[in-house]
Design a protein around this motif. Sequence first.
Motif, short mmCIF file in Angstrom:
data_model
loop_
_atom_site.label_atom_id
_atom_site.label_comp_id
_atom_site.label_asym_id
_atom_site.label_seq_id
_atom_site.Cartn_x
_atom_site.Cartn_y
_atom_site.Cartn_z
N GLU A 102 -92.12 -45.23 9.41
CA GLU A 102 -92.47 -45.84 8.07
C GLU A 102 -91.99 -47.99 8.63
O GLU A 102 -92.56 -48.37 7.67
CB GLU A 102 -90.68 -45.86 8.25
CG GLU A 102 -90.22 -44.69 7.61
CD GLU A 102 -91.65 -44.28 6.64
OE1 GLU A 102 -91.50 -45.56 5.52
OE2 GLU A 102 -91.24 -43.25 5.52
N SER A 103 -92.38 -48.59 9.55
CA SER A 103 -92.45 -49.75 10.06
C SER A 103 -94.24 -49.66 9.73
O SER A 103 -94.21 -51.17 9.40
CB SER A 103 -92.19 -49.69 11.58
OG SER A 103 -91.12 -49.71 11.89
N ALA A 104 -94.85 -48.99 9.99
CA ALA A 104 -96.09 -49.73 10.18
C ALA A 104 -97.21 -48.96 8.78
O ALA A 104 -97.16 -49.52 8.52
CB ALA A 104 -97.45 -47.66 10.79
N ARG A 105 -96.48 -48.27 7.97
CA ARG A 105 -96.31 -48.17 6.63
C ARG A 105 -96.23 -49.13 5.49
O ARG A 105 -96.73 -49.97 5.10
CB ARG A 105 -95.88 -46.82 6.17
CG ARG A 105 -96.96 -45.70 6.49
CD ARG A 105 -95.22 -44.81 5.19
NE ARG A 105 -94.77 -43.35 5.41
CZ ARG A 105 -94.96 -43.30 6.86
NH1 ARG A 105 -95.69 -42.53 7.77
NH2 ARG A 105 -93.75 -42.30 7.29
N LEU A 106 -94.44 -50.03 5.68
CA LEU A 106 -93.96 -50.86 5.73
C LEU A 106 -95.40 -52.21 6.54
O LEU A 106 -95.38 -52.97 5.66
CB LEU A 106 -92.93 -51.49 6.31
CG LEU A 106 -91.93 -52.65 5.76
CD1 LEU A 106 -92.37 -52.32 4.39
CD2 LEU A 106 -90.95 -52.58 6.38
N MET A 107 -95.14 -52.44 6.86
CA MET A 107 -96.16 -53.56 7.52
C MET A 107 -97.53 -52.99 6.62
O MET A 107 -98.35 -54.62 6.01
CB MET A 107 -96.57 -53.14 8.73
CG MET A 107 -97.55 -54.60 9.57
SD MET A 107 -98.21 -54.45 10.93
CE MET A 107 -98.95 -53.20 11.04
N GLU A 142 -91.77 -55.14 -0.79
CA GLU A 142 -91.33 -54.36 0.00
C GLU A 142 -89.94 -53.66 -0.49
O GLU A 142 -89.64 -53.80 -1.45
CB GLU A 142 -90.57 -55.37 1.03
CG GLU A 142 -91.83 -56.21 2.08
CD GLU A 142 -90.73 -57.25 3.13
OE1 GLU A 142 -89.56 -57.35 3.17
OE2 GLU A 142 -91.35 -58.27 3.03
N GLN A 165 -86.71 -41.50 16.52
CA GLN A 165 -87.94 -43.07 16.42
C GLN A 165 -89.41 -42.46 16.02
O GLN A 165 -89.92 -43.40 15.84
CB GLN A 165 -87.57 -42.57 18.08
CG GLN A 165 -86.70 -42.92 18.71
CD GLN A 165 -86.11 -43.45 20.47
OE1 GLN A 165 -87.43 -42.75 21.06
NE2 GLN A 165 -85.29 -42.77 20.38
N GLU A 209 -90.20 -41.37 13.45
CA GLU A 209 -90.15 -41.77 12.47
C GLU A 209 -89.95 -43.38 12.31
O GLU A 209 -90.36 -43.82 11.52
CB GLU A 209 -89.01 -40.73 11.00
CG GLU A 209 -89.58 -39.44 11.70
CD GLU A 209 -89.09 -38.56 12.25
OE1 GLU A 209 -88.72 -39.13 13.92
OE2 GLU A 209 -90.26 -37.60 12.51
N ILE A 210 -89.42 -43.81 12.74
CA ILE A 210 -89.42 -45.49 12.89
C ILE A 210 -90.35 -45.65 12.78
O ILE A 210 -90.55 -47.28 12.01
CB ILE A 210 -87.84 -45.74 13.91
CG1 ILE A 210 -86.54 -45.21 12.66
CG2 ILE A 210 -87.64 -47.24 14.08
CD1 ILE A 210 -85.59 -45.29 14.23
N GLY A 211 -90.79 -45.92 13.76
CA GLY A 211 -91.97 -46.23 14.19
C GLY A 211 -92.94 -45.83 12.44
O GLY A 211 -93.65 -46.91 12.32
#
Length: 86
Positions: A49-54, A63, A43, A45-47
Amino acid sequence: LGVLDALTEAGLHCPRDLSVIGFNDMPMLDRMATPLTTIRTPQHEIGAESARLMLRILDGLPEPLHIRLPCRLIVRASTAAVGQPG
């Protein structure tokens, strides 16, 4: 979790009659009457990676097509091999 209740109501036993696997390894699953086998997701790491993608999107960078994060199978008492008593 409702599946385990429904099995009991139907007179079935987990894992003798049916194996059940959950997802996300919620707290207390290991303390249930039949501890639930689960897939543990990363969880944090998911957060991250989501922030890095944003941030990539905000910077106008393309993307990525795929991001793979390791999940882990946590085997507990709600699963049994086919043909094995539970």
